[in-house]
Design a protein around this motif. Structure first.
Motif, PDB file in Angstrom:
ATOM      1  N   TYR A  32       0.847  -1.201   0.000  1.00 28.29           N
ATOM      2  CA  TYR A  32       0.000   0.000   0.000  1.00 28.29           C
ATOM      3  C   TYR A  32       0.882   1.250   0.000  1.00 28.29           C
ATOM      4  N   ASP A  41      -4.207   7.309   9.080  1.00 23.13           N
ATOM      5  CA  ASP A  41      -4.377   6.161   8.199  1.00 23.13           C
ATOM      6  C   ASP A  41      -3.518   4.996   8.699  1.00 23.13           C
ATOM      7  N   GLN A  93      -4.671   1.292  10.208  1.00 26.71           N
ATOM      8  CA  GLN A  93      -4.272   0.025   9.577  1.00 26.71           C
ATOM      9  C   GLN A  93      -3.588  -0.914  10.565  1.00 26.71           C
ATOM     10  N   GLU A 120      -4.178  -4.722   9.527  1.00 27.91           N
ATOM     11  CA  GLU A 120      -4.036  -4.795   8.066  1.00 27.91           C
ATOM     12  C   GLU A 120      -2.559  -4.682   7.668  1.00 27.91           C
TER      13      GLU A 120
END
Length: 353
Positions: free
Chosen positions: A133, A150, A154, A159
């Motif tokens: 990402y 962000d 995550q 993630e």
């Protein structure tokens, strides 16, 4: 939910913030209204052939990220998230100048390709061969906080286990001249500047790149834990304290639990009253720290502030050069960062040992 730890930091700024422990070589420059980066030896990190084609923001970003990864002792990360206010503004200027100089004909696309805001994140990914990402936030003075938020989400949701997060901005000659015209940069006549007792508008501008390796586990190299980040677009002069208290309450804290507060004072009399209000009342008994007299003001200067707060928690000391008041605490375990720009884009970031 997983916790978010800062396990490595790297900072290239208008001070010598590499190859030093913590501000022992810092200098307050009061005679200039635009500060330039203290450059590292780029060829130690980037091949000379590549250096030639890179704007300084990209070079600083690559070096700062390399320093952060070395500090965290990691070879690769799952994701790269960057925040930038103006992106690679130098290359944007070059490209626009070429358009004008060449009557919009026979243009080489190099400057255009390298002028996009996500160039820094892309170049770091290329150098690491990281195919995960990769995202860039361009959100004014909260660009870096958006990237941080962000990354934190995550890691909390599992993630990603390790994320490289950074804030990068550079100064371009033409853009700086526009900022001077618009009054965003201090007038030459208002120098020498005194950030704490500003009686003129505009700020002393700077540039820099600060990167952090965020991971979901504590290590030997851990600096601090990021407890929370909040962004609020507009707040009235008297609403800041209420917003701040409710932000702390969400994290089961109150003002007296803070060991230090980092304020984004930039010497602009038109908006520094937001900080002054808190400084004189709410945080009168709390150690207060400021940083833009060292880093200059720019959209992602709050990344420099996070680097500084991480260092305070790790070294357990506040250097004299960044103190606003003389209050001190026996230890520095919980630190709040507050920043805003021209009365907009207020952000709170909470760190804990």
């Amino acid at each position: 939910m997983k916790k978010t730890y800062i396990n490595g930091v790297g900072c290239i700024s208008t001070q010598k913030t590499f190859d030093t422990v913590f501000f022992e070589e810092a200098i307050v420059n009061t005679t200039e209204n635009v500060l330039a980066v203290v450059a590292p030896v780029y060829k130690d990190y980037i091949s000379p052939a590549a250096i030639r084609r890179m704007a300084k923001g990209v070079k600083n970003g690559i070096v700062a990220s390399a320093l952060a990864m070395k500090d965290a002792n990691v070879e690769n990360v799952d994701a790269i998230i960057t925040g930038t206010g103006l992106g690679c503004i130098e290359d944007s200027e070059k490209f626009l100048k070429n358009i004008l100089d060449n009557n919009e004909e026979f243009l080489t696309p190099t400057s255009f390709i390298q002028s996009t805001h996500n160039t820094v994140g892309a170049q770091i990914a290329l150098s690491l061969q990281c195919k995960g990402y990769n995202f860039t936030y361009v959100n004014g003075a909260v660009s870096f906080e958006s990237a941080l938020l962000d990354a934190k989400m995550q890691i909390e949701e599992a993630e990603a286990n390790s994320i490289l997060v950074g804030g990068v901005d550079e100064n371009g000659e033409y853009t700086v001249s526009l900022f001077k015209l618009a009054g965003r940069i201090k007038n030459e006549n208002d120098l020498p500047s005194n950030v704490l007792n500003a009686n003129s508008t505009g700020a002393v501008y700077g540039e820099g790149a600060s990167f952090f390796v965020l991971e979901n586990e504590r290590k030997e190299s851990t600096y601090a834990e990021i407890l929370d980040v909040e962004i609020i677009n507009t707040l009235g002069k008297n609403e800041v304290e209420t917003a701040l208290v409710s932000f702390l309450k969400t994290n089961n804290l109150q003002i007296s639990d803070l060991d230090a507060v980092v304020l984004g004072l930039d010497g602009n009399a038109a908006s520094d009253f937001y900080y002054k209000n808190l400084s004189e009342n709410t945080f009168a008994q709390t150690p207060q720290v400021y940083y833009k007299h060292l880093s200059g003001a720019y959209d992602t200067a709050s990344a420099f502030a996070l680097w500084m707060a991480s260092k305070i928690i790790k070294t357990q000391e506040i250097p004299e050069i960044i103190k606003v008041n003389s209050v001190s605490k026996p230890s520095y375990n919980t630190i709040l960062l507050y920043n805003q720009s021209n009365g907009k884009n207020h952000s709170f970031t909470l760190l804990s040992k």
